[in-house]
Design an enzyme around this catalytic site. Sequence first.
Site, PDB file in Angstrom:
ATOM      1  N   SER A 168       0.791  -1.231   0.000  1.00  0.00           N
ATOM      2  CA  SER A 168       0.000   0.000   0.000  1.00  0.00           C
ATOM      3  C   SER A 168       0.821   1.277   0.000  1.00  0.00           C
ATOM      4  CB  SER A 168      -0.968   0.004   1.186  1.00  0.00           C
ATOM      5  OG  SER A 168      -2.016  -0.907   0.948  1.00  0.00           O
ATOM      6  N   ASN A 196       5.558 -10.374   5.817  1.00  0.00           N
ATOM      7  CA  ASN A 196       4.530  -9.451   6.286  1.00  0.00           C
ATOM      8  C   ASN A 196       4.544  -9.461   7.815  1.00  0.00           C
ATOM      9  OD1 ASN A 196       2.227  -7.995   6.925  1.00  0.00           O
ATOM     10  ND2 ASN A 196       0.952  -8.949   5.355  1.00  0.00           N
ATOM     11  N   LYS A 231       0.005   3.425  -2.879  1.00  0.00           N
ATOM     12  CA  LYS A 231      -1.073   4.411  -2.864  1.00  0.00           C
ATOM     13  C   LYS A 231      -0.549   5.848  -2.815  1.00  0.00           C
ATOM     14  CE  LYS A 231      -4.538   1.470  -0.487  1.00  0.00           C
ATOM     15  NZ  LYS A 231      -3.882   0.169  -0.588  1.00  0.00           N
ATOM     16  N   TYR A 234     -10.828   2.437   5.117  1.00  0.00           N
ATOM     17  CA  TYR A 234      -9.610   2.176   4.344  1.00  0.00           C
ATOM     18  C   TYR A 234      -9.927   1.153   3.260  1.00  0.00           C
ATOM     19  CZ  TYR A 234      -4.659   1.288   3.430  1.00  0.00           C
ATOM     20  OH  TYR A 234      -3.424   1.179   2.828  1.00  0.00           O
ATOM     21  N   ASN A 287      -9.028  -0.481  -0.827  1.00  0.00           N
ATOM     22  CA  ASN A 287      -8.365  -0.582  -2.122  1.00  0.00           C
ATOM     23  C   ASN A 287      -9.312  -0.225  -3.262  1.00  0.00           C
ATOM     24  OD1 ASN A 287      -5.930  -1.356  -0.996  1.00  0.00           O
ATOM     25  ND2 ASN A 287      -6.337  -3.548  -1.209  1.00  0.00           N
ATOM     26  N   GLU A 340      -0.646   9.755   6.458  1.00  0.00           N
ATOM     27  CA  GLU A 340      -1.247   9.965   7.784  1.00  0.00           C
ATOM     28  C   GLU A 340      -0.352  10.910   8.570  1.00  0.00           C
ATOM     29  OE1 GLU A 340      -1.419   5.880   8.858  1.00  0.00           O
ATOM     30  OE2 GLU A 340      -2.868   5.447   7.256  1.00  0.00           O
ATOM     31  N   LYS A 351       3.151   5.871   6.707  1.00  0.00           N
ATOM     32  CA  LYS A 351       2.342   4.962   5.883  1.00  0.00           C
ATOM     33  C   LYS A 351       2.956   3.572   5.900  1.00  0.00           C
ATOM     34  CE  LYS A 351      -1.052   3.801   3.226  1.00  0.00           C
ATOM     35  NZ  LYS A 351      -1.066   2.467   3.862  1.00  0.00           N
ATOM     36  N   GLN A 402     -11.040  -4.804   0.222  1.00  0.00           N
ATOM     37  CA  GLN A 402     -10.728  -5.401  -1.076  1.00  0.00           C
ATOM     38  C   GLN A 402     -11.946  -5.388  -1.993  1.00  0.00           C
ATOM     39  OE1 GLN A 402      -7.757  -6.026  -1.724  1.00  0.00           O
ATOM     40  NE2 GLN A 402      -6.686  -6.704   0.115  1.00  0.00           N
ATOM     41  N   SER A 429       1.748  -3.534   2.713  1.00  0.00           N
ATOM     42  CA  SER A 429       1.916  -4.980   2.847  1.00  0.00           C
ATOM     43  C   SER A 429       1.308  -5.706   1.663  1.00  0.00           C
ATOM     44  CB  SER A 429       1.230  -5.507   4.114  1.00  0.00           C
ATOM     45  OG  SER A 429       1.620  -4.821   5.270  1.00  0.00           O
TER      46      SER A 429
END
Length: 387
Positions: free
Chosen positions: A85, A365, A88, A171, A173, A294, A337, A141, A340
């Site tokens: 991410s 992860n 993003k 949050y 995707n 953030e 930020k 997702q 993963s």
Amino acid sequence: MNHRYIATGLLTASLALSLPAVAMSEQAFQARAAEVFKPLMEKYDVPGLAVGVTWQGKHYVYTQGMADRAAAIAVDSDTLFEVGSLSKTFNVTLAALAQQRSLLSLDDPVAKHIPELGKRPFGALSLMDLATHHSSGLPLQPPDVAKDDASLMVWLKQWQPVAGRGHERAYSNVSIGMLGRISAQAFGQPYAQALDDNVLQPLALQHTYVDVPAPQMKHYAYGYARETNAAIRVNPGMLDAEAYGLKSNIGDMLRFIDINLGAVAVPEQLSAAIQATHQGVTRTSEFTQAMIWERYPWPVSRERLLAGNAPALALESQPASRLSSREISEQGVLFSKTGSTNGFGGYVAFLPDEEIGLVLLANRNVPLEPRVGAAFRLLQQVLKDDR
């Protein structure tokens, strides 16, 4: 009294106060990074990682472990990791650049760019809503029924926000993925090409890819699944390129942080776009949400930073309020930020006030709390050398 010597002494004292402290030694950085990350690697069986810090104009890089266990290939500065991410943050840079070039406005409703979503709740969301996860209920997702663009559009037409709970942060995707689609459409290109032509190449990020080219595959690490320890790489999926599809190495990611710190000159419109992505837009319980970034007040406690990176912030809708005006100042702000995929875990943080940033890339992860906690500890240790 010799006034010339007094003046010289005052000048020397003034310079001592105004010049930055001498950056830490390479040996000191390696020791601190090893102290922080070797226990993390042992506890979570992390095959390999690369940690980079940019501080006072100098880069420090610590690499450890294996990019490919079966082939016994060690992690080095050329190793490509899936950044998840963190992708993003590049997506919103493209969107902000499209606004700079008057190709769209982030205040536009989605329906202006996808007319078939007119009079639908998703069509009523603004592009800024998508950039800040301010949708109140979009899932993390895309749903399983969205197997291609046509079925995704059918689902978007039917989607309804969470009833009776206001405009919350969810949050997703889906939201960021659709922002990427709309931005690329504004440039008249597929997303991967639009990102490469308008962001990655102009920023001189030569080793950051949606699709890793064949000559670079030898540098592409394998990730290792938590449950099975199988060597894996990211699977294709709906909106994957836009939401979590980038691969990069530690050098490119440090350069990206330098650009966000304003330490590297880039084309004027791109610089303005990047600054726009930093502006606070909505307030949550733990941080101010910018365009994906953030914002935490600095100094921030470890507890607050970890609370803001708790899994619930990604998995559940959270109360959020739109600010009456954007938070523009970057003084006293830590930008943060995580990213993963199933086999990789990353984290980025930077502090404009301190001229410092950190990048963590790993092919496991690692859970968010120890991942962010270790990065925060290293930042604190590096900054301690400037006290």
